[in-house]
Scaffold this motif. Structure first.
Motif, PDB file in Angstrom:
ATOM      1  N   ALA A  62     -19.241  -4.568  -9.668  1.00 46.89           N
ATOM      2  CA  ALA A  62     -20.283  -5.306 -10.230  1.00 46.89           C
ATOM      3  C   ALA A  62     -20.725  -4.517 -11.501  1.00 46.89           C
ATOM      4  N   TYR A  63     -19.818  -4.052 -12.321  1.00 45.30           N
ATOM      5  CA  TYR A  63     -20.145  -3.097 -13.458  1.00 45.30           C
ATOM      6  C   TYR A  63     -18.874  -3.254 -14.512  1.00 45.30           C
ATOM      7  N   VAL A  64     -18.943  -2.967 -15.721  1.00 43.77           N
ATOM      8  CA  VAL A  64     -17.744  -2.946 -16.668  1.00 43.77           C
ATOM      9  C   VAL A  64     -17.300  -1.662 -16.852  1.00 43.77           C
ATOM     10  N   ALA A 120     -21.984   0.708 -27.339  1.00 44.01           N
ATOM     11  CA  ALA A 120     -22.794   1.701 -26.505  1.00 44.01           C
ATOM     12  C   ALA A 120     -22.058   1.514 -25.119  1.00 44.01           C
ATOM     13  N   ALA A 121     -21.426   2.403 -24.443  1.00 41.64           N
ATOM     14  CA  ALA A 121     -20.930   2.711 -23.327  1.00 41.64           C
ATOM     15  C   ALA A 121     -21.754   3.719 -22.366  1.00 41.64           C
ATOM     16  N   ASP A 122     -21.265   3.984 -21.154  1.00 37.73           N
ATOM     17  CA  ASP A 122     -21.903   5.024 -20.518  1.00 37.73           C
ATOM     18  C   ASP A 122     -21.309   6.098 -19.956  1.00 37.73           C
ATOM     19  N   GLY A 123     -20.029   5.792 -19.805  1.00 40.55           N
ATOM     20  CA  GLY A 123     -18.976   6.928 -19.561  1.00 40.55           C
ATOM     21  C   GLY A 123     -18.632   6.751 -18.205  1.00 40.55           C
ATOM     22  N   SER A 124     -17.761   7.454 -17.436  1.00 42.66           N
ATOM     23  CA  SER A 124     -17.252   7.647 -16.217  1.00 42.66           C
ATOM     24  C   SER A 124     -16.443   8.717 -15.912  1.00 42.66           C
ATOM     25  N   PRO A 125     -16.167   9.108 -14.470  1.00 37.69           N
ATOM     26  CA  PRO A 125     -15.301  10.310 -14.376  1.00 37.69           C
ATOM     27  C   PRO A 125     -13.762   9.943 -14.569  1.00 37.69           C
ATOM     28  N   THR A 179     -23.978  -3.591 -26.614  1.00 41.18           N
ATOM     29  CA  THR A 179     -24.382  -3.107 -25.495  1.00 41.18           C
ATOM     30  C   THR A 179     -23.013  -3.286 -24.289  1.00 41.18           C
ATOM     31  N   TRP A 180     -22.269  -2.285 -23.933  1.00 43.11           N
ATOM     32  CA  TRP A 180     -21.473  -2.355 -23.101  1.00 43.11           C
ATOM     33  C   TRP A 180     -21.830  -2.126 -21.699  1.00 43.11           C
ATOM     34  N   ARG A 181     -22.531  -2.870 -21.098  1.00 42.98           N
ATOM     35  CA  ARG A 181     -23.019  -2.542 -19.775  1.00 42.98           C
ATOM     36  C   ARG A 181     -23.425  -3.998 -19.091  1.00 42.98           C
ATOM     37  N   LEU A 182     -23.446  -4.080 -17.890  1.00 41.15           N
ATOM     38  CA  LEU A 182     -23.478  -5.480 -17.245  1.00 41.15           C
ATOM     39  C   LEU A 182     -24.817  -6.058 -17.189  1.00 41.15           C
ATOM     40  N   VAL A 183     -25.869  -5.112 -16.494  1.00 43.40           N
ATOM     41  CA  VAL A 183     -27.213  -5.638 -16.370  1.00 43.40           C
ATOM     42  C   VAL A 183     -28.282  -4.885 -17.095  1.00 43.40           C
ATOM     43  N   ALA A 201     -28.344  -7.613 -26.004  1.00 45.01           N
ATOM     44  CA  ALA A 201     -28.448  -7.654 -24.507  1.00 45.01           C
ATOM     45  C   ALA A 201     -27.337  -7.450 -23.651  1.00 45.01           C
ATOM     46  N   PRO A 202     -27.672  -6.758 -22.354  1.00 42.44           N
ATOM     47  CA  PRO A 202     -26.454  -6.747 -21.463  1.00 42.44           C
ATOM     48  C   PRO A 202     -25.859  -7.974 -21.376  1.00 42.44           C
ATOM     49  N   LEU A 203     -24.488  -7.993 -20.782  1.00 44.88           N
ATOM     50  CA  LEU A 203     -23.718  -8.737 -20.555  1.00 44.88           C
ATOM     51  C   LEU A 203     -23.971  -9.972 -19.601  1.00 44.88           C
TER      52      LEU A 203
END
Length: 226
Positions: A62-64, A120-125, A179-183, A201-203
């Motif tokens: 439940a996220y991008v 604008a993303a968050d990043g991930s491992p 904004t590249w995020r879901l909520v 706004a978020p997606l």
């Protein structure tokens, strides 16, 4: 038997985010295509929720991709126990309808040709998620007919703030943040404090998000039945 859709995300640090994720799960369930189980919380809570599901299941993030560092870590630590009747999908990435919706959101906030754009993303491992963010930026750039710079909030470089400032130094007086995020959550509030000309706004909420999650479930259901 229709596999249960298990929606997975970390919501352990943010009550507003938790509420938004539950709203998304409710919206997916209302479509009536599959039973929906929300598995939101810490590693332990998510694994407990997954273990409680009887029968076939499809775990759907439940996220991008690249849009939620904490949730990406939760998914990576998920233990399906070698179950032959369970699998998980990748997080949503460069889905044309989602990127098209993001472009529309930019235009709705007043973006015009000549303005700068920072995704604008968050990043991930995971490098796969980083590549997905790059693909989203390229697709968004093609839709807008304008360059799109990527910035990150919580990992990787450049930061969103650095990306905005770089565009300004290069002559872009107005810079919009996509904004590249879901909520909506605390990290989204950080974007609003950057002083950009506009921030989308978020997606979610958007029915396009629900459509895309259900499309993932259908594809995974077909793989389970093969």
């Amino acid at each position: 038997m229709v596999p249960t859709m298990v929606l997975v995300a970390d919501d352990s640090q943010d009550t507003d985010r938790a509420e938004a994720l539950l709203g998304l799960a409710d919206a997916v369930a209302r479509r009536g295509e599959a039973p929906v189980v929300p598995a939101f919380g810490s590693d332990r809570e998510v694994n407990r929720a997954v273990r409680s599901v009887d029968g076939p299941m499809v775990v759907v993030p439940a996220y991008v991709a690249g849009g939620d560092h904490a949730s990406s870590k939760v998914l990576a630590g998920l233990d399906l126990g070698g179950r032959f009747d369970a699998l998980h999908t990748a997080p949503l990435g460069a889905v044309p309808s989602i990127v098209g919706d993001l472009a529309g959101r930019l235009l709705a906030t007043g973006w015009t040709a000549g303005d700068g754009v920072v995704l604008a993303a968050d990043g991930s491992p995971g490098q796969d998620e980083r590549q997905a963010v790059t693909d989203v930026a390229r697709m968004l750039s093609r839709r807008l007919g304008s360059p799109v710079q990527v910035g990150y909030l919580n990992s990787w470089a450049p930061s969103v703030g650095d990306a905005v400032e770089r565009l300004r130094r290069n002559g872009r007086d107005r810079v919009a943040v996509a904004t590249w995020r879901l909520v909506e959550d605390r990290d989204y509030e950080r974007l609003l404090d950057l002083g950009a000309a506009s921030v989308t706004a978020p997606l979610w909420p958007s029915e396009i998000v629900v459509d895309s999650l259900l499309a993932q479930h259908r594809a995974a259901k077909a793989r389970l039945a093969a």
